[in-house]
Design a protein around this motif. Structure first.
Motif, PDB file in Angstrom:
ATOM      1  N   ILE A 123      -8.495  -1.338  17.526  1.00  0.00           N
ATOM      2  CA  ILE A 123      -9.164  -1.505  18.818  1.00  0.00           C
ATOM      3  C   ILE A 123      -8.357  -0.817  19.914  1.00  0.00           C
ATOM      4  CG2 ILE A 123      -9.993  -3.185  20.502  1.00  0.00           C
ATOM      5  CD1 ILE A 123     -10.363  -5.172  18.188  1.00  0.00           C
ATOM      6  N   HIS A 124      -7.019  -0.936  19.844  1.00  0.00           N
ATOM      7  CA  HIS A 124      -6.160  -0.311  20.848  1.00  0.00           C
ATOM      8  C   HIS A 124      -6.358   1.207  20.841  1.00  0.00           C
ATOM      9  CE1 HIS A 124      -2.747   0.426  23.429  1.00  0.00           C
ATOM     10  NE2 HIS A 124      -2.172   1.181  22.497  1.00  0.00           N
ATOM     11  N   ARG A 125      -6.387   1.807  19.661  1.00  0.00           N
ATOM     12  CA  ARG A 125      -6.579   3.252  19.592  1.00  0.00           C
ATOM     13  C   ARG A 125      -7.950   3.644  20.127  1.00  0.00           C
ATOM     14  NH1 ARG A 125      -3.946   2.681  14.507  1.00  0.00           N
ATOM     15  NH2 ARG A 125      -5.936   2.840  13.404  1.00  0.00           N
ATOM     16  N   ALA A 126      -8.968   2.800  19.875  1.00  0.00           N
ATOM     17  CA  ALA A 126     -10.302   3.093  20.392  1.00  0.00           C
ATOM     18  C   ALA A 126     -10.318   3.065  21.922  1.00  0.00           C
ATOM     19  CB  ALA A 126     -11.313   2.091  19.827  1.00  0.00           C
ATOM     20  N   VAL A 127      -9.632   2.085  22.506  1.00  0.00           N
ATOM     21  CA  VAL A 127      -9.565   1.997  23.964  1.00  0.00           C
ATOM     22  C   VAL A 127      -8.814   3.200  24.533  1.00  0.00           C
ATOM     23  CG1 VAL A 127      -8.643   0.659  25.904  1.00  0.00           C
ATOM     24  CG2 VAL A 127      -9.766  -0.515  23.998  1.00  0.00           C
ATOM     25  N   LYS A 128      -7.690   3.580  23.895  1.00  0.00           N
ATOM     26  CA  LYS A 128      -6.930   4.744  24.353  1.00  0.00           C
ATOM     27  C   LYS A 128      -7.773   6.014  24.248  1.00  0.00           C
ATOM     28  CE  LYS A 128      -3.167   4.718  25.446  1.00  0.00           C
ATOM     29  NZ  LYS A 128      -2.583   4.528  26.797  1.00  0.00           N
ATOM     30  N   MET A 151     -11.027   6.180  24.474  1.00  0.00           N
ATOM     31  CA  MET A 151     -12.004   6.139  25.555  1.00  0.00           C
ATOM     32  C   MET A 151     -11.382   6.592  26.868  1.00  0.00           C
ATOM     33  SD  MET A 151     -13.852   2.529  24.585  1.00  0.00           S
ATOM     34  CE  MET A 151     -14.846   2.460  26.072  1.00  0.00           C
ATOM     35  N   GLU A 152     -10.149   6.150  27.130  1.00  0.00           N
ATOM     36  CA  GLU A 152      -9.464   6.572  28.357  1.00  0.00           C
ATOM     37  C   GLU A 152      -9.249   8.080  28.356  1.00  0.00           C
ATOM     38  OE1 GLU A 152      -6.661   3.115  30.108  1.00  0.00           O
ATOM     39  OE2 GLU A 152      -6.025   3.868  28.154  1.00  0.00           O
ATOM     40  N   ALA A 153      -8.785   8.613  27.213  1.00  0.00           N
ATOM     41  CA  ALA A 153      -8.514  10.048  27.136  1.00  0.00           C
ATOM     42  C   ALA A 153      -9.791  10.864  27.270  1.00  0.00           C
ATOM     43  CB  ALA A 153      -7.822  10.375  25.807  1.00  0.00           C
ATOM     44  N   ALA A 154     -10.899  10.311  26.794  1.00  0.00           N
ATOM     45  CA  ALA A 154     -12.165  11.034  26.859  1.00  0.00           C
ATOM     46  C   ALA A 154     -12.851  10.894  28.210  1.00  0.00           C
ATOM     47  CB  ALA A 154     -13.099  10.533  25.750  1.00  0.00           C
ATOM     48  N   GLY A 155     -12.216  10.147  29.114  1.00  0.00           N
ATOM     49  CA  GLY A 155     -12.772  10.017  30.459  1.00  0.00           C
ATOM     50  C   GLY A 155     -13.856   8.982  30.590  1.00  0.00           C
ATOM     51  N   ALA A 156     -13.795   7.956  29.770  1.00  0.00           N
ATOM     52  CA  ALA A 156     -14.796   6.884  29.864  1.00  0.00           C
ATOM     53  C   ALA A 156     -14.772   6.250  31.246  1.00  0.00           C
ATOM     54  CB  ALA A 156     -14.534   5.815  28.801  1.00  0.00           C
ATOM     55  N   ASP A 157     -15.934   5.866  31.723  1.00  0.00           N
ATOM     56  CA  ASP A 157     -16.056   5.252  33.045  1.00  0.00           C
ATOM     57  C   ASP A 157     -15.658   3.785  32.955  1.00  0.00           C
ATOM     58  OD1 ASP A 157     -16.668   4.439  35.579  1.00  0.00           O
ATOM     59  OD2 ASP A 157     -18.835   4.678  35.376  1.00  0.00           O
TER      60      ASP A 157
END
Length: 447
Positions: free
Chosen positions: A210-215, A217-223
Protein backbone atom coordinates in the motif's frame (compact mmCIF):
# COMPACT_ATOMS: atom_id res chain seq x y z
CA UNK A 1 -37.67 18.57 3.17
CA UNK A 2 -41.22 19.22 4.30
CA UNK A 3 -43.11 18.23 7.45
CA UNK A 4 -46.80 17.48 7.56
CA UNK A 5 -49.39 19.69 9.22
CA UNK A 6 -49.93 18.89 12.88
CA UNK A 7 -53.34 17.31 12.23
CA UNK A 8 -52.32 15.38 9.11
CA UNK A 9 -52.10 11.59 9.08
CA UNK A 10 -48.66 10.52 7.88
CA UNK A 11 -48.79 7.97 5.03
CA UNK A 12 -45.92 6.07 6.68
CA UNK A 13 -47.83 5.62 9.93
CA UNK A 14 -49.53 2.47 8.64
CA UNK A 15 -47.10 0.66 10.97
CA UNK A 16 -49.47 1.55 13.82
CA UNK A 17 -51.92 -1.01 12.45
CA UNK A 18 -49.33 -3.80 12.80
CA UNK A 19 -47.80 -5.63 15.75
CA UNK A 20 -44.86 -3.59 17.04
CA UNK A 21 -42.31 -5.71 18.90
CA UNK A 22 -39.52 -4.51 21.20
CA UNK A 23 -41.15 -1.14 21.94
CA UNK A 24 -40.80 0.59 25.34
CA UNK A 25 -43.83 0.80 27.62
CA UNK A 26 -43.98 4.51 28.29
CA UNK A 27 -46.01 5.28 31.42
CA UNK A 28 -46.95 8.79 30.25
CA UNK A 29 -48.60 8.72 26.84
CA UNK A 30 -49.06 12.50 26.70
CA UNK A 31 -45.35 13.06 27.31
CA UNK A 32 -44.58 10.77 24.38
CA UNK A 33 -46.98 12.70 22.15
CA UNK A 34 -45.42 16.01 23.18
CA UNK A 35 -41.91 14.80 22.37
CA UNK A 36 -42.76 13.28 19.00
CA UNK A 37 -44.69 16.43 18.05
CA UNK A 38 -41.58 18.47 18.87
CA UNK A 39 -39.36 16.05 16.92
CA UNK A 40 -41.49 16.52 13.81
CA UNK A 41 -40.59 20.21 13.88
CA UNK A 42 -36.83 19.61 14.06
CA UNK A 43 -34.59 19.90 10.99
CA UNK A 44 -33.68 16.63 9.27
CA UNK A 45 -30.44 14.95 10.33
CA UNK A 46 -29.64 13.72 6.80
CA UNK A 47 -30.82 14.83 3.39
CA UNK A 48 -32.51 13.10 0.49
CA UNK A 49 -29.61 13.65 -1.92
CA UNK A 50 -27.17 11.97 0.47
CA UNK A 51 -29.54 9.04 0.93
CA UNK A 52 -29.92 8.67 -2.83
CA UNK A 53 -26.13 8.66 -3.26
CA UNK A 54 -25.79 5.87 -0.69
CA UNK A 55 -28.52 3.82 -2.38
CA UNK A 56 -26.55 4.03 -5.63
CA UNK A 57 -23.36 2.92 -3.83
CA UNK A 58 -25.18 -0.01 -2.22
CA UNK A 59 -26.33 -1.05 -5.67
CA UNK A 60 -22.72 -0.94 -6.86
CA UNK A 61 -21.70 -3.19 -3.94
CA UNK A 62 -24.42 -5.66 -4.89
CA UNK A 63 -22.93 -5.89 -8.40
CA UNK A 64 -19.38 -6.29 -7.10
CA UNK A 65 -18.34 -2.76 -8.11
CA UNK A 66 -17.82 -1.57 -4.50
CA UNK A 67 -17.41 -3.05 -1.03
CA UNK A 68 -19.29 -1.93 2.10
CA UNK A 69 -17.66 -1.38 5.48
CA UNK A 70 -20.14 -0.81 8.31
CA UNK A 71 -18.79 -0.42 11.83
CA UNK A 72 -19.40 1.21 15.17
CA UNK A 73 -20.76 0.70 18.65
CA UNK A 74 -23.17 -2.01 19.64
CA UNK A 75 -25.10 0.70 21.46
CA UNK A 76 -24.00 4.32 21.51
CA UNK A 77 -24.26 6.14 24.83
CA UNK A 78 -24.81 9.79 25.58
CA UNK A 79 -21.80 9.83 27.90
CA UNK A 80 -19.43 8.63 25.17
CA UNK A 81 -20.71 11.12 22.61
CA UNK A 82 -17.48 13.12 22.90
CA UNK A 83 -15.03 14.47 20.33
CA UNK A 84 -12.27 12.08 21.40
CA UNK A 85 -14.43 8.94 21.24
CA UNK A 86 -15.83 9.94 17.85
CA UNK A 87 -12.42 10.88 16.46
CA UNK A 88 -10.97 7.47 17.36
CA UNK A 89 -13.98 5.64 15.93
CA UNK A 90 -13.78 7.58 12.66
CA UNK A 91 -10.02 7.04 12.52
CA UNK A 92 -10.52 3.29 12.88
CA UNK A 93 -13.10 3.17 10.08
CA UNK A 94 -10.87 5.24 7.79
CA UNK A 95 -7.86 3.03 8.47
CA UNK A 96 -9.88 -0.12 7.78
CA UNK A 97 -11.28 1.41 4.59
CA UNK A 98 -7.83 2.15 3.14
CA UNK A 99 -6.73 -1.46 3.67
CA UNK A 100 -9.95 -2.86 2.21
CA UNK A 101 -9.81 -0.50 -0.77
CA UNK A 102 -6.37 -1.80 -1.67
CA UNK A 103 -7.30 -5.42 -1.05
CA UNK A 104 -10.49 -5.28 -3.09
CA UNK A 105 -9.26 -2.80 -5.73
CA UNK A 106 -12.71 -1.29 -5.34
CA UNK A 107 -14.24 1.80 -3.75
CA UNK A 108 -15.17 1.13 -0.12
CA UNK A 109 -18.52 2.51 1.05
CA UNK A 110 -17.99 3.74 4.61
CA UNK A 111 -21.00 3.51 6.95
CA UNK A 112 -20.93 4.09 10.69
CA UNK A 113 -23.18 2.46 13.24
CA UNK A 114 -23.33 5.99 14.48
CA UNK A 115 -25.56 9.01 15.23
CA UNK A 116 -28.62 6.93 16.07
CA UNK A 117 -27.62 3.53 17.50
CA UNK A 118 -28.91 4.47 20.96
CA UNK A 119 -31.49 1.68 21.36
CA UNK A 120 -31.21 -2.11 21.47
CA UNK A 121 -33.71 -5.00 21.40
CA UNK A 122 -33.57 -7.25 24.45
CA UNK A 123 -34.31 -10.92 24.91
CA UNK A 124 -36.16 -10.25 28.17
CA UNK A 125 -38.49 -7.44 29.22
CA UNK A 126 -37.02 -7.45 32.73
CA UNK A 127 -33.76 -7.97 34.58
CA UNK A 128 -33.41 -9.36 38.11
CA UNK A 129 -30.54 -8.68 40.51
CA UNK A 130 -30.47 -9.74 44.16
CA UNK A 131 -34.20 -10.37 44.14
CA UNK A 132 -35.08 -6.99 42.57
CA UNK A 133 -36.77 -7.12 39.14
CA UNK A 134 -36.71 -4.00 36.93
CA UNK A 135 -37.30 -3.23 33.24
CA UNK A 136 -34.32 -4.15 31.04
CA UNK A 137 -31.93 -1.49 29.86
CA UNK A 138 -32.92 -0.76 26.25
CA UNK A 139 -30.29 1.84 25.42
CA UNK A 140 -29.90 5.49 26.31
CA UNK A 141 -32.70 6.44 23.92
CA UNK A 142 -35.12 4.65 26.26
CA UNK A 143 -33.83 4.47 29.85
CA UNK A 144 -30.67 4.52 31.93
CA UNK A 145 -28.25 1.69 32.64
CA UNK A 146 -28.25 2.34 36.41
CA UNK A 147 -30.12 -0.43 38.20
CA UNK A 148 -32.69 1.63 40.08
CA UNK A 149 -36.47 1.79 39.64
CA UNK A 150 -36.29 5.46 38.61
CA UNK A 151 -33.50 4.97 36.08
CA UNK A 152 -35.15 2.04 34.32
CA UNK A 153 -38.49 3.79 33.65
CA UNK A 154 -38.73 4.46 29.87
CA UNK A 155 -38.57 8.24 29.41
CA UNK A 156 -39.77 9.73 26.09
CA UNK A 157 -37.69 12.87 26.67
CA UNK A 158 -34.68 10.72 25.85
CA UNK A 159 -35.88 10.63 22.23
CA UNK A 160 -35.20 14.35 21.99
CA UNK A 161 -31.82 13.82 23.63
CA UNK A 162 -31.11 11.17 21.01
CA UNK A 163 -31.87 13.67 18.27
CA UNK A 164 -29.55 16.31 19.71
CA UNK A 165 -26.70 13.86 20.29
CA UNK A 166 -27.12 12.50 16.75
CA UNK A 167 -27.06 16.03 15.37
CA UNK A 168 -23.85 16.87 17.23
CA UNK A 169 -22.27 13.61 16.08
CA UNK A 170 -23.08 14.23 12.42
CA UNK A 171 -21.70 17.77 12.63
CA UNK A 172 -18.43 16.42 13.99
CA UNK A 173 -18.30 13.64 11.39
CA UNK A 174 -18.65 16.19 8.61
CA UNK A 175 -15.92 18.33 10.15
CA UNK A 176 -13.50 15.39 10.38
CA UNK A 177 -14.23 13.84 6.98
CA UNK A 178 -14.31 17.11 5.04
CA UNK A 179 -11.57 18.99 6.92
CA UNK A 180 -8.44 17.01 6.03
CA UNK A 181 -8.53 14.39 8.79
CA UNK A 182 -9.40 11.74 6.18
CA UNK A 183 -6.39 12.55 3.95
CA UNK A 184 -5.23 9.27 2.37
CA UNK A 185 -1.58 9.93 3.23
CA UNK A 186 -2.37 10.60 6.89
CA UNK A 187 -4.55 7.49 7.23
CA UNK A 188 -1.92 5.34 5.55
CA UNK A 189 0.71 6.70 7.97
CA UNK A 190 -1.44 5.51 10.88
CA UNK A 191 -1.62 2.03 9.36
CA UNK A 192 2.14 1.80 8.98
CA UNK A 193 2.40 2.47 12.71
CA UNK A 194 -0.01 -0.39 13.36
CA UNK A 195 2.12 -2.94 11.49
CA UNK A 196 5.26 -1.93 13.41
CA UNK A 197 3.77 -3.74 16.42
CA UNK A 198 5.42 -7.20 16.42
CA UNK A 199 2.01 -8.82 16.99
CA UNK A 200 0.95 -7.64 13.52
CA UNK A 201 4.22 -8.14 11.66
CA UNK A 202 2.54 -10.64 9.30
CA UNK A 203 0.77 -7.69 7.66
CA UNK A 204 3.95 -5.70 6.99
CA UNK A 205 4.22 -6.88 3.39
CA UNK A 206 0.67 -5.79 2.57
CA UNK A 207 1.22 -2.45 4.31
CA UNK A 208 4.42 -1.99 2.29
CA UNK A 209 2.50 -2.69 -0.93
CA UNK A 210 0.00 0.00 0.00
CA UNK A 211 2.88 2.36 0.84
CA UNK A 212 4.45 1.85 -2.58
CA UNK A 213 1.06 2.43 -4.23
CA UNK A 214 0.65 5.73 -2.37
CA UNK A 215 4.21 6.80 -3.29
CA UNK A 216 3.50 5.92 -6.93
CA UNK A 217 0.36 8.03 -6.87
CA UNK A 218 2.36 10.97 -5.51
CA UNK A 219 5.06 10.54 -8.15
CA UNK A 220 2.45 10.31 -10.89
CA UNK A 221 0.91 13.59 -9.78
CA UNK A 222 -2.28 12.28 -8.26
CA UNK A 223 -4.62 14.99 -7.03
CA UNK A 224 -4.32 14.40 -3.30
CA UNK A 225 -6.49 17.43 -2.61
CA UNK A 226 -9.40 15.36 -3.90
CA UNK A 227 -8.35 12.52 -1.56
CA UNK A 228 -8.53 14.65 1.59
CA UNK A 229 -12.30 14.21 1.87
CA UNK A 230 -14.50 11.12 2.17
CA UNK A 231 -18.19 10.36 2.58
CA UNK A 232 -19.07 8.62 5.84
CA UNK A 233 -22.73 7.65 6.02
CA UNK A 234 -24.74 7.03 9.18
CA UNK A 235 -26.82 3.98 10.02
CA UNK A 236 -28.70 2.41 12.90
CA UNK A 237 -31.34 -0.16 13.66
CA UNK A 238 -34.77 1.37 13.05
CA UNK A 239 -36.04 0.02 16.36
CA UNK A 240 -37.96 2.82 18.08
CA UNK A 241 -40.87 3.35 15.74
CA UNK A 242 -42.11 6.58 17.34
CA UNK A 243 -38.70 8.18 16.77
CA UNK A 244 -38.34 6.91 13.20
CA UNK A 245 -41.85 8.02 12.31
CA UNK A 246 -41.30 11.48 13.81
CA UNK A 247 -38.05 11.87 11.83
CA UNK A 248 -39.62 11.00 8.47
CA UNK A 249 -40.03 13.89 6.03
CA UNK A 250 -41.41 14.50 2.53
CA UNK A 251 -38.81 15.45 -0.08
CA UNK A 252 -40.00 18.64 -1.73
CA UNK A 253 -38.39 17.64 -5.04
CA UNK A 254 -40.09 14.29 -5.51
CA UNK A 255 -42.82 13.96 -2.91
CA UNK A 256 -41.19 10.80 -1.58
CA UNK A 257 -40.82 10.04 2.13
CA UNK A 258 -37.34 9.74 3.65
CA UNK A 259 -36.48 8.72 7.20
CA UNK A 260 -34.05 11.53 7.98
CA UNK A 261 -32.75 9.98 11.22
CA UNK A 262 -29.99 8.25 9.21
CA UNK A 263 -28.87 7.34 5.73
CA UNK A 264 -29.19 3.55 6.09
CA UNK A 265 -31.66 1.80 8.39
CA UNK A 266 -32.01 -1.85 9.21
CA UNK A 267 -34.50 -4.22 10.82
CA UNK A 268 -33.15 -6.72 13.32
CA UNK A 269 -33.51 -10.48 13.53
CA UNK A 270 -36.11 -10.05 16.31
CA UNK A 271 -38.31 -7.59 14.41
CA UNK A 272 -38.24 -8.68 10.75
CA UNK A 273 -41.73 -10.24 10.62
CA UNK A 274 -43.20 -9.77 7.16
CA UNK A 275 -46.45 -8.41 8.55
CA UNK A 276 -44.82 -6.58 11.47
CA UNK A 277 -44.65 -2.88 12.19
CA UNK A 278 -40.93 -2.46 11.52
CA UNK A 279 -40.98 -3.88 8.02
CA UNK A 280 -44.16 -1.91 7.32
CA UNK A 281 -42.51 1.40 8.24
CA UNK A 282 -39.48 0.73 6.04
CA UNK A 283 -41.71 -0.10 3.07
CA UNK A 284 -42.82 3.54 3.18
CA UNK A 285 -39.46 5.32 3.00
CA UNK A 286 -36.91 5.73 0.20
CA UNK A 287 -33.80 5.01 2.26
CA UNK A 288 -31.65 2.01 1.46
CA UNK A 289 -32.64 -0.54 4.07
CA UNK A 290 -31.22 -3.72 5.55
CA UNK A 291 -32.58 -6.83 7.22
CA UNK A 292 -30.62 -9.03 9.63
CA UNK A 293 -30.94 -12.72 8.75
CA UNK A 294 -30.21 -15.45 11.28
CA UNK A 295 -29.64 -19.16 10.64
CA UNK A 296 -33.33 -20.05 10.93
CA UNK A 297 -34.36 -17.79 8.03
CA UNK A 298 -36.24 -19.71 5.34
CA UNK A 299 -36.14 -19.23 1.59
CA UNK A 300 -39.82 -18.26 1.72
CA UNK A 301 -39.15 -15.57 4.32
CA UNK A 302 -36.29 -14.18 2.26
CA UNK A 303 -38.37 -13.90 -0.90
CA UNK A 304 -41.19 -12.42 1.16
CA UNK A 305 -38.84 -9.71 2.44
CA UNK A 306 -37.85 -8.88 -1.12
CA UNK A 307 -41.54 -8.71 -2.06
CA UNK A 308 -42.21 -6.29 0.76
CA UNK A 309 -39.10 -4.11 0.76
CA UNK A 310 -37.93 -4.18 -2.84
CA UNK A 311 -40.80 -5.43 -5.00
CA UNK A 312 -39.55 -3.59 -8.11
CA UNK A 313 -35.98 -4.80 -7.78
CA UNK A 314 -34.27 -1.42 -7.41
CA UNK A 315 -30.49 -1.86 -7.06
CA UNK A 316 -29.19 -0.75 -3.67
CA UNK A 317 -32.59 -0.58 -2.03
CA UNK A 318 -32.32 -3.82 0.00
CA UNK A 319 -29.35 -5.32 1.83
CA UNK A 320 -29.38 -8.63 3.64
CA UNK A 321 -27.05 -8.65 6.66
CA UNK A 322 -26.32 -12.25 7.60
CA UNK A 323 -25.64 -13.19 11.22
CA UNK A 324 -25.54 -16.96 11.15
CA UNK A 325 -22.80 -17.96 13.59
CA UNK A 326 -19.50 -19.45 12.46
CA UNK A 327 -20.68 -23.04 13.00
CA UNK A 328 -23.78 -22.64 10.84
CA UNK A 329 -23.05 -20.13 8.07
CA UNK A 330 -21.56 -22.61 5.58
CA UNK A 331 -24.72 -24.72 5.80
CA UNK A 332 -27.40 -22.05 6.32
CA UNK A 333 -26.34 -19.31 3.92
CA UNK A 334 -26.02 -21.05 0.50
CA UNK A 335 -29.75 -21.95 0.23
CA UNK A 336 -30.66 -18.30 0.87
CA UNK A 337 -28.14 -17.09 -1.70
CA UNK A 338 -29.59 -19.56 -4.19
CA UNK A 339 -33.13 -18.36 -3.44
CA UNK A 340 -32.19 -14.72 -4.02
CA UNK A 341 -30.28 -15.63 -7.18
CA UNK A 342 -33.27 -17.53 -8.54
CA UNK A 343 -35.59 -14.65 -7.68
CA UNK A 344 -33.47 -12.33 -9.79
CA UNK A 345 -34.22 -9.03 -8.11
CA UNK A 346 -30.94 -7.41 -6.99
CA UNK A 347 -29.98 -7.45 -3.33
CA UNK A 348 -26.71 -6.59 -1.60
CA UNK A 349 -25.19 -9.10 0.82
CA UNK A 350 -23.09 -8.17 3.85
CA UNK A 351 -21.99 -10.21 6.84
CA UNK A 352 -22.39 -9.42 10.53
CA UNK A 353 -19.95 -11.92 12.08
CA UNK A 354 -20.48 -10.62 15.61
CA UNK A 355 -24.00 -11.37 16.80
CA UNK A 356 -24.07 -15.09 16.08
CA UNK A 357 -20.89 -15.72 18.05
CA UNK A 358 -21.48 -14.29 21.52
CA UNK A 359 -20.34 -16.43 24.46
CA UNK A 360 -19.81 -16.05 28.22
CA UNK A 361 -16.19 -16.08 29.41
CA UNK A 362 -14.91 -18.09 32.36
CA UNK A 363 -14.74 -14.75 34.20
CA UNK A 364 -18.44 -14.08 33.61
CA UNK A 365 -18.19 -11.48 30.83
CA UNK A 366 -20.22 -11.54 27.65
CA UNK A 367 -17.57 -11.81 24.93
CA UNK A 368 -16.68 -13.07 21.46
CA UNK A 369 -13.61 -14.85 20.14
CA UNK A 370 -11.78 -12.98 17.39
CA UNK A 371 -10.94 -16.21 15.61
CA UNK A 372 -14.60 -17.26 15.58
CA UNK A 373 -15.60 -13.88 14.16
CA UNK A 374 -13.07 -14.31 11.35
CA UNK A 375 -14.26 -17.87 10.75
CA UNK A 376 -17.75 -16.56 10.05
CA UNK A 377 -16.31 -13.97 7.64
CA UNK A 378 -14.47 -16.75 5.81
CA UNK A 379 -17.67 -18.81 5.74
CA UNK A 380 -19.51 -15.85 4.23
CA UNK A 381 -16.98 -15.56 1.39
CA UNK A 382 -16.95 -19.34 0.88
CA UNK A 383 -20.75 -19.49 0.59
CA UNK A 384 -20.78 -16.77 -2.06
CA UNK A 385 -18.02 -18.49 -4.01
CA UNK A 386 -19.99 -21.74 -3.86
CA UNK A 387 -23.19 -20.18 -5.22
CA UNK A 388 -21.60 -17.65 -7.58
CA UNK A 389 -22.92 -14.52 -5.87
CA UNK A 390 -21.24 -11.33 -4.63
CA UNK A 391 -20.01 -10.84 -1.03
CA UNK A 392 -20.79 -7.14 -0.73
CA UNK A 393 -19.43 -6.09 2.64
CA UNK A 394 -18.87 -6.54 6.36
CA UNK A 395 -20.83 -5.15 9.31
CA UNK A 396 -19.01 -5.20 12.66
CA UNK A 397 -19.28 -3.81 16.17
CA UNK A 398 -16.12 -1.90 16.99
CA UNK A 399 -14.66 1.03 18.87
CA UNK A 400 -11.58 3.16 18.37
CA UNK A 401 -10.70 2.76 22.03
CA UNK A 402 -8.29 0.21 23.49
CA UNK A 403 -10.98 -1.75 25.31
CA UNK A 404 -10.69 -5.43 26.20
CA UNK A 405 -14.05 -6.96 25.30
CA UNK A 406 -13.28 -9.55 22.58
CA UNK A 407 -10.77 -12.32 23.34
CA UNK A 408 -8.15 -13.64 20.95
CA UNK A 409 -6.52 -11.92 18.02
CA UNK A 410 -2.82 -11.39 17.43
CA UNK A 411 -2.39 -9.82 20.87
CA UNK A 412 -4.00 -12.92 22.41
CA UNK A 413 -6.39 -11.31 24.85
CA UNK A 414 -7.65 -13.98 27.25
CA UNK A 415 -10.55 -14.23 29.69
CA UNK A 416 -8.57 -12.48 32.41
CA UNK A 417 -7.84 -9.60 30.02
CA UNK A 418 -11.55 -8.76 29.96
CA UNK A 419 -11.32 -7.41 33.49
CA UNK A 420 -8.88 -4.68 32.44
CA UNK A 421 -11.09 -2.43 30.34
CA UNK A 422 -14.53 -3.80 29.59
CA UNK A 423 -16.72 -0.75 28.86
CA UNK A 424 -19.62 -1.88 26.65
CA UNK A 425 -23.04 -1.69 28.31
CA UNK A 426 -24.56 -4.29 25.98
CA UNK A 427 -22.41 -6.36 23.57
CA UNK A 428 -18.61 -6.73 23.25
CA UNK A 429 -16.80 -4.78 20.51
CA UNK A 430 -13.57 -5.20 18.61
CA UNK A 431 -11.00 -2.71 19.85
CA UNK A 432 -8.92 -0.48 17.57
CA UNK A 433 -6.14 -3.03 17.01
CA UNK A 434 -8.51 -5.96 16.47
CA UNK A 435 -10.52 -3.91 13.97
CA UNK A 436 -7.43 -3.24 11.89
CA UNK A 437 -6.36 -6.86 12.15
CA UNK A 438 -9.76 -7.89 10.81
CA UNK A 439 -9.43 -5.39 7.94
CA UNK A 440 -6.05 -6.81 6.89
CA UNK A 441 -7.41 -10.36 7.04
CA UNK A 442 -10.49 -9.45 4.97
CA UNK A 443 -8.23 -7.63 2.48
CA UNK A 444 -6.37 -10.91 1.97
CA UNK A 445 -9.70 -12.62 1.21
CA UNK A 446 -10.59 -9.91 -1.30
CA UNK A 447 -7.35 -10.06 -3.27
Amino acid sequence: MQTLAADAVAPWDTWREREALQQPSYPDGQALTDVTTALRRQPPLVFAGEVDDLRAWMGAAGRGDAFVLTGGDCAETFAHNTADHLRLKIQTLLQMAVVLTYGASLPVVKIGRIAGQYAKPRSSETETRDGLTLPSYRGDAVNSHEFTPEARIPDPRRLMETYHHASATLNLIRAFTKGGYADLRLVHHWNRGFTQNPAYSRFESLAEEIHRAVKFMEAAGADFDSLREVDLYSSHEALLLEYESAMTRIDSRTGDAYDTSGHFLWVGERTRELDGAHVELLTRVRNPVGVKLGPTTTREQLVGLIDRLNPDGEPGRLTFITRMGAERIREALPPLLEAAKADGRPVTWTTDPMHGNTITSSTGYKTRRFETVMDEVRGFFAAHEQVGTVPGGIHVELTGDDVTEVVGGAERLDDESLTRRYESLVDPRLNHQQSLELAFLVAELLR
